[in-house]
Design a protein around this motif. Sequence first.
Motif, PDB file in Angstrom:
ATOM      1  N   MET A 150       0.881  -1.084   0.029  1.00  0.00           N
ATOM      2  CA  MET A 150      -0.123  -0.186  -0.093  1.00  0.00           C
ATOM      3  C   MET A 150       0.709   1.213   0.115  1.00  0.00           C
ATOM      4  SD  MET A 150      -3.191   1.284   2.479  1.00  0.00           S
ATOM      5  CE  MET A 150      -1.905   1.848   3.797  1.00  0.00           C
ATOM      6  N   LYS A 151       0.188   2.202  -0.708  1.00  0.00           N
ATOM      7  CA  LYS A 151       1.011   3.554  -0.541  1.00  0.00           C
ATOM      8  C   LYS A 151       0.204   4.735   0.076  1.00  0.00           C
ATOM      9  CE  LYS A 151       3.351   2.193  -4.028  1.00  0.00           C
ATOM     10  NZ  LYS A 151       4.902   1.874  -4.184  1.00  0.00           N
ATOM     11  N   ILE A 152       1.029   5.691   0.809  1.00  0.00           N
ATOM     12  CA  ILE A 152       0.559   6.547   1.601  1.00  0.00           C
ATOM     13  C   ILE A 152       0.798   7.767   0.753  1.00  0.00           C
ATOM     14  CG2 ILE A 152       0.438   7.878   3.899  1.00  0.00           C
ATOM     15  CD1 ILE A 152       1.761   5.282   5.049  1.00  0.00           C
ATOM     16  N   CYS A 153      -0.169   8.672   0.650  1.00  0.00           N
ATOM     17  CA  CYS A 153      -0.090   9.926  -0.146  1.00  0.00           C
ATOM     18  C   CYS A 153      -0.407  10.959   0.735  1.00  0.00           C
ATOM     19  CB  CYS A 153      -1.160   9.476  -1.316  1.00  0.00           C
ATOM     20  SG  CYS A 153      -1.287  10.981  -2.482  1.00  0.00           S
ATOM     21  N   TYR A 154       0.415  12.045   0.754  1.00  0.00           N
ATOM     22  CA  TYR A 154       0.350  13.485   1.496  1.00  0.00           C
ATOM     23  C   TYR A 154      -0.116  14.111   0.485  1.00  0.00           C
ATOM     24  CZ  TYR A 154       1.877  10.876   5.741  1.00  0.00           C
ATOM     25  OH  TYR A 154       1.740   9.977   6.483  1.00  0.00           O
ATOM     26  N   TYR A 155      -1.264  15.101   0.679  1.00  0.00           N
ATOM     27  CA  TYR A 155      -1.640  16.321  -0.134  1.00  0.00           C
ATOM     28  C   TYR A 155      -1.415  17.472   0.495  1.00  0.00           C
ATOM     29  CZ  TYR A 155      -3.719  13.663  -4.019  1.00  0.00           C
ATOM     30  OH  TYR A 155      -3.770  12.893  -5.323  1.00  0.00           O
ATOM     31  N   ASP A 156      -1.021  18.623  -0.278  1.00  0.00           N
ATOM     32  CA  ASP A 156      -1.178  19.965   0.250  1.00  0.00           C
ATOM     33  C   ASP A 156      -1.282  20.896  -0.959  1.00  0.00           C
ATOM     34  OD1 ASP A 156      -1.628  22.058   2.099  1.00  0.00           O
ATOM     35  OD2 ASP A 156       0.332  21.989   2.713  1.00  0.00           O
TER      36      ASP A 156
ATOM     37  N   ALA B 149       1.003  16.293  -4.392  1.00  0.00           N
ATOM     38  CA  ALA B 149       0.788  14.980  -3.815  1.00  0.00           C
ATOM     39  C   ALA B 149       2.157  14.328  -3.446  1.00  0.00           C
ATOM     40  CB  ALA B 149      -0.048  13.952  -4.627  1.00  0.00           C
ATOM     41  N   LEU B 150       2.629  13.949  -2.500  1.00  0.00           N
ATOM     42  CA  LEU B 150       3.798  13.184  -2.003  1.00  0.00           C
ATOM     43  C   LEU B 150       3.405  11.826  -1.652  1.00  0.00           C
ATOM     44  CD1 LEU B 150       6.548  14.234   0.183  1.00  0.00           C
ATOM     45  CD2 LEU B 150       5.653  12.241   0.495  1.00  0.00           C
ATOM     46  N   TYR B 151       4.033  10.612  -2.400  1.00  0.00           N
ATOM     47  CA  TYR B 151       3.558   9.335  -1.813  1.00  0.00           C
ATOM     48  C   TYR B 151       4.672   8.406  -1.929  1.00  0.00           C
ATOM     49  CZ  TYR B 151       3.261   8.889  -7.104  1.00  0.00           C
ATOM     50  OH  TYR B 151       3.434   9.077  -8.494  1.00  0.00           O
ATOM     51  N   PHE B 152       4.590   7.328  -1.102  1.00  0.00           N
ATOM     52  CA  PHE B 152       5.568   6.321  -1.203  1.00  0.00           C
ATOM     53  C   PHE B 152       5.007   5.011  -0.342  1.00  0.00           C
ATOM     54  CE2 PHE B 152       5.635   9.006   2.622  1.00  0.00           C
ATOM     55  CZ  PHE B 152       5.499   8.166   3.614  1.00  0.00           C
ATOM     56  N   ASP B 153       5.739   3.954  -0.398  1.00  0.00           N
ATOM     57  CA  ASP B 153       5.263   2.564   0.314  1.00  0.00           C
ATOM     58  C   ASP B 153       5.121   2.850   1.593  1.00  0.00           C
ATOM     59  OD1 ASP B 153       4.773  -0.316  -0.786  1.00  0.00           O
ATOM     60  OD2 ASP B 153       5.652  -0.275   1.229  1.00  0.00           O
TER      61      ASP B 153
ATOM     62  N   LYS C  20      -3.033  -5.729  -6.727  1.00  0.00           N
ATOM     63  CA  LYS C  20      -3.156  -5.636  -5.226  1.00  0.00           C
ATOM     64  C   LYS C  20      -2.820  -4.290  -4.678  1.00  0.00           C
ATOM     65  CE  LYS C  20      -3.198 -10.562  -4.579  1.00  0.00           C
ATOM     66  NZ  LYS C  20      -2.644 -11.847  -3.799  1.00  0.00           N
ATOM     67  N   THR C  21      -2.158  -3.484  -5.136  1.00  0.00           N
ATOM     68  CA  THR C  21      -1.593  -2.291  -4.645  1.00  0.00           C
ATOM     69  C   THR C  21      -2.769  -1.223  -4.392  1.00  0.00           C
ATOM     70  OG1 THR C  21       0.555  -2.554  -5.630  1.00  0.00           O
ATOM     71  CG2 THR C  21       0.293  -0.501  -4.870  1.00  0.00           C
ATOM     72  N   LYS C  22      -2.887  -0.622  -3.198  1.00  0.00           N
ATOM     73  CA  LYS C  22      -3.556   0.390  -3.058  1.00  0.00           C
ATOM     74  C   LYS C  22      -3.061   1.558  -2.436  1.00  0.00           C
ATOM     75  CE  LYS C  22      -6.941  -2.637  -3.883  1.00  0.00           C
ATOM     76  NZ  LYS C  22      -7.783  -2.666  -5.204  1.00  0.00           N
ATOM     77  N   PHE C  23      -3.612   2.796  -2.321  1.00  0.00           N
ATOM     78  CA  PHE C  23      -3.238   4.002  -1.593  1.00  0.00           C
ATOM     79  C   PHE C  23      -4.463   4.608  -0.967  1.00  0.00           C
ATOM     80  CE2 PHE C  23      -4.561   5.894  -5.791  1.00  0.00           C
ATOM     81  CZ  PHE C  23      -5.188   7.195  -5.574  1.00  0.00           C
ATOM     82  N   LEU C  24      -3.610   5.314   0.167  1.00  0.00           N
ATOM     83  CA  LEU C  24      -4.612   5.908   1.059  1.00  0.00           C
ATOM     84  C   LEU C  24      -4.241   7.707   0.844  1.00  0.00           C
ATOM     85  CD1 LEU C  24      -6.559   5.814   3.594  1.00  0.00           C
ATOM     86  CD2 LEU C  24      -4.458   5.489   4.883  1.00  0.00           C
ATOM     87  N   ILE C  25      -5.280   8.610   1.185  1.00  0.00           N
ATOM     88  CA  ILE C  25      -4.934   9.682   1.173  1.00  0.00           C
ATOM     89  C   ILE C  25      -4.951  10.341   2.518  1.00  0.00           C
ATOM     90  CG2 ILE C  25      -5.739  12.083   0.378  1.00  0.00           C
ATOM     91  CD1 ILE C  25      -6.542  10.844  -2.115  1.00  0.00           C
TER      92      ILE C  25
END
Length: 264
Positions: A1-7, A26-30, A140-145
């Motif tokens: 899963m990826k975690i994604c941060y927004y500003d 958006a900044l994201y990584f595993d 199967k990869t997902k991401f969360l904002i």
Amino acid sequence: MKICYYDESGDDGFPSFSSPIFVLSALYFDYSHWKIIHEQIRNFRRELKEQFNFPVKLELHSKYFLLDKDPYRNMGFDVVKRKLVISLFCKFIGSLDIRIVNILINKQVIRSPNFDVLNTALTYSIQRIENDIDLENNPKTKFLIITDDGRVDKMRKTTRSIQKINYVPSKFGYSPLRKDIKSLIEDPLPKNSKESYFIQITDLVAYIVYLYGIKMCKAGDFPSRLKKHLTDAEIKDWLNLLKPSLNLNAAQDNEFGIKIQPRS
């Protein structure tokens, strides 16, 4: 899963607005790298504390810092030191095992009074993150904002919508293709930027892209406190330092991968 941060940088208003452009970053990584990257950031902040006496836990709000506004005004940073700190941040961000997508909305060329700035920027952003995840090979990869809490309600409306129905413009001028978002999970979750180094870094990137966009889109000038001290070349230098972490495939017609919409 990826975690994604927004500003973001600029306001998302239209047709009434206070800024001619709007940038959503958006900044994201595993997720498995979260602790490692967080510790890297903390160590970097400790170095800033030793070198410049910049408190480890003080929120970095890049716009206010560069404009020498509170809470930074009485910390002894002249313009040279402020620009040096930003350069060090950019070099550091470029060294991290992360990806960054930047969407820039140029309000000067919007033709429809019903244009939704935030919805458009967020849709383009999520599409590019999902493309980068490459679901064909990683189904199967997902991401969360995770985002600063100011725009969570509006972002929630967009994310729910594009998971049900999402059309992507054809590169060849044909009818738009339906490509619903499949890898996003949960609604966007709020996080106070004061408590998140990741959102603060995303804020820094968004503001640098905003300054770049002001000149790129001929949308005016830098703020008065900056225009005597900051050049176009310095902005590009910062973007080049960030470049190793930028998702350049997000917009192949821009050297920094910045997706600019609408097209003039």
